[in-house]
Design a protein around this motif. Structure first.
Motif, short mmCIF file in Angstrom:
data_model
loop_
_atom_site.label_atom_id
_atom_site.label_comp_id
_atom_site.label_asym_id
_atom_site.label_seq_id
_atom_site.Cartn_x
_atom_site.Cartn_y
_atom_site.Cartn_z
N ASN A 113 0.87 -1.18 0.00
CA ASN A 113 0.00 0.00 0.00
C ASN A 113 0.91 1.24 0.00
O ASN A 113 1.74 1.42 0.90
N HIS A 114 0.73 2.09 -0.98
CA HIS A 114 1.56 3.29 -1.15
C HIS A 114 1.57 4.16 0.13
O HIS A 114 2.58 4.75 0.48
N LEU A 115 0.43 4.21 0.80
CA LEU A 115 0.30 5.05 2.01
C LEU A 115 1.13 4.46 3.15
O LEU A 115 1.72 5.19 3.95
N GLY A 117 3.78 2.88 2.62
CA GLY A 117 5.13 3.25 2.22
C GLY A 117 5.49 4.64 2.72
O GLY A 117 6.55 4.83 3.32
N HIS A 118 4.59 5.61 2.53
CA HIS A 118 4.88 6.98 3.01
C HIS A 118 5.18 6.97 4.50
O HIS A 118 6.04 7.71 4.98
N LEU A 119 4.47 6.15 5.22
CA LEU A 119 4.63 6.08 6.67
C LEU A 119 5.96 5.42 7.05
O LEU A 119 6.69 5.91 7.91
N VAL A 144 0.52 13.11 4.66
CA VAL A 144 0.02 14.26 3.91
C VAL A 144 0.59 14.23 2.50
O VAL A 144 1.72 14.63 2.27
N SER A 145 -0.20 13.74 1.56
CA SER A 145 0.31 13.63 0.19
C SER A 145 -0.62 14.37 -0.76
O SER A 145 -1.50 15.12 -0.34
N GLY A 146 -0.42 14.14 -2.05
CA GLY A 146 -1.25 14.82 -3.03
C GLY A 146 -2.67 14.28 -3.05
O GLY A 146 -3.61 15.00 -3.40
N THR A 324 8.45 12.76 -0.70
CA THR A 324 7.75 12.62 -1.98
C THR A 324 7.93 11.18 -2.48
O THR A 324 8.75 10.43 -1.95
N ASP A 325 7.14 10.81 -3.48
CA ASP A 325 7.10 9.41 -3.92
C ASP A 325 8.49 8.88 -4.30
O ASP A 325 9.24 9.55 -5.00
N ASN A 326 8.77 7.67 -3.85
CA ASN A 326 10.05 7.04 -4.15
C ASN A 326 9.94 5.53 -3.96
O ASN A 326 8.97 5.05 -3.35
N ALA A 328 12.19 3.54 -2.31
CA ALA A 328 12.72 3.05 -1.04
C ALA A 328 11.61 2.88 0.00
O ALA A 328 11.60 1.92 0.77
N MET A 329 10.66 3.82 0.01
CA MET A 329 9.59 3.73 1.02
C MET A 329 8.73 2.47 0.80
O MET A 329 8.23 1.88 1.75
N ILE A 330 8.60 2.08 -0.46
CA ILE A 330 7.83 0.86 -0.77
C ILE A 330 8.62 -0.36 -0.28
O ILE A 330 8.05 -1.32 0.24
ZN ZN Z 1 2.65 9.48 -2.51
#
Ligand code: ZN
Ligand code: KG4
Length: 394
Positions: A113-115, A117-119, A144-146, A324-326, A328-330
């Motif tokens: 889940n992309h979210l 990943g952000h976390l 807090v993303s787009g 921002t999206d990358n 590594a977070m995934i």
């Molecule tokens: Zn994102």
């Protein structure tokens, strides 16, 4: 997790991200191909162009990452890929690529889940960065993303209790719309922050003070009223000096744009920081974690740093490039999922919408983790929610 390096792929939106991780935290190679220039002309993301650009950039990004890390595909022991939420066409490009690699290399695959990943970006360590302790639980996390804005409580890995979320626009989306209104271009967040630098340190004059939606003492957010207030102000000022509306290309002078950009940023940051700090205090959090593109905003980072220090709570916000999206977070989230025993098969599909946490009381459609720390944490979270529901009804 199986041995070897974890290869992670992100293609949910307008950045093609590829990364190699050694263990759940350490980045050993990373590349992000941004499509900002590609979509700037349209003032927003064009989905079909985004999908084609991912296809174009995945191969060279992977080559670059392998070269950076001094690795070959033979060193890859598992593959993590964003399965949602995001643009379906873009997601499918990354998913197909990741599936083919995992199948060809005969290594496990996991959908992320992309979210999440952000976390989990908050756990990452750059190449060469000294070890530091993991964010301590319990923690409060703001994403807090787009496309998303929400606040969750985490008492353990992979377990989320939703505290609040936006009832209309995401914070990044609000920045992007305000950027367009002020004629600052896409993406609006960095452009507004840049314009606002000119009025830094000066409080917004009372006429320019924009509203804040507190929504009582809930942890929910709302940014559409703020956007409307800004629009009214801009249109009224344009009309007053006989300029055409923003739709017809009317633009305020740079000094007014700076003042309004400052007032807008101030308003968004005030609500985000206040609610996050209040949640951390109320829940006795040991750490505040922030992720998503808007987390690269300097004013937000500063406000949270001051507040967290006052509360004696640790604050972990990744460097802007990891907000921002990358890829590594995934990898960071995927590694935790793999360690919890999750793997995906060739049927792994793209999910346009995929909330990370749901409001208490809504049916749980997730497949629960079945073993290890995640399974235990999940059971505890379910018990806690049932308890809370019992108390609420009583
Ligand atoms: Zn994102
Ligand atoms: O997380 P992200 O890269 O992509 C999504 O998953 O949506 O977030 C992109 C968003 C955009 O709306 C952009 O305007 C915003 O993050 N953003 C910022 C800043 N940098 C990026 N917003 C405010 N201040 C910034 N410095």
């Amino acid at each position: 997790m199986s041995g070897g390096l974890l290869l992670a792929i992100e293609s949910s939106c307008d950045e093609t991200g590829v990364a190699l991780l050694d263990g759940p935290r350490r980045i050993v190679g990373q590349a992000v191909a941004s499509q900002v220039a590609l979509h700037a002309g349209a003032g927003g993301i064009v989905p079909e162009l985004a999908a084609r650009a991912h296809l174009r950039w995945l191969d060279p990004s992977l080559d670059e990452v392998l070269a950076d890390a001094g690795a070959t595909l033979a060193d890859v022991g598992s593959v993590a890929v964003t399965a949602g939420p995001g643009l379906v066409g873009s997601l499918l490009v990354g998913l197909s690529y990741a599936k083919a690699l995992a199948w060809g290399l005969d290594v496990p695959l996991v959908g992320v889940n992309h979210l999440e990943g952000h976390l989990y970006a908050a756990w990452l360590l750059d190449p060469g960065e000294p070890e530091r302790p993991e964010p301590a639980f319990p923690l409060v996390a703001l994403v807090v993303s787009g496309g998303h804005t929400f606040l969750v409580e985490m008492r353990d890995h992979l377990t989320y209790r939703l505290l609040g979320e936006t009832v209309d626009d995401a914070a990044g989306e609000a920045f992007d719309k305000a950027g367009r209104l002020l004629g600052l271009g896409y993406p609006g967040g960095p452009a507004i922050a840049q314009a606002a630098r000119e009025v830094e340190g000066r409080a917004a004059s009372p006429v320019d003070r924009l509203p804040r939606a507190w929504l009582g003492d809930s942890y929910d957010f709302s940014f559409s009223g703020l956007k409307t207030a800004l629009r009214r102000l801009v249109e009224a000022e344009l009309a007053a000096v006989g300029l055409p509306s923003t739709e017809a290309g009317g633009r305020l002078p740079a000094s007014r744009v700076a003042a309004l950009a400052g007032a807008f940023q101030e308003s968004v940051v005030d609500v985000l920081a206040t609610k996050t700090l209040r949640a951390a205090e109320a829940l006795g959090a040991r750490t505040i974690v922030v992720g998503g593109g808007v987390a690269s905003n300097e004013m937000l980072r500063g406000r949270l740093a001051t507040g967290a220090a006052g509360l004696g709570v640790d604050l972990v916000i990744p460097r802007p490039g990891l907000c921002t999206d990358n890829g590594a977070m995934i990898g960071a989230a995927g590694a935790r999922r793999l360690a919890a025993g999750e793997t995906a098969g060739p049927d792994l599909g793209a999910r346009a919408s995929w909330p990370l946490a749901r409001p208490a009381g809504t049916p749980d459609s997730r497949r629960p983790p079945t073993r290890g720390v995640a399974a235990r944490a999940y059971a505890r979270a379910r018990d806690a929610e049932a308890d809370a529901a019992g108390r609420g009804a009583g």
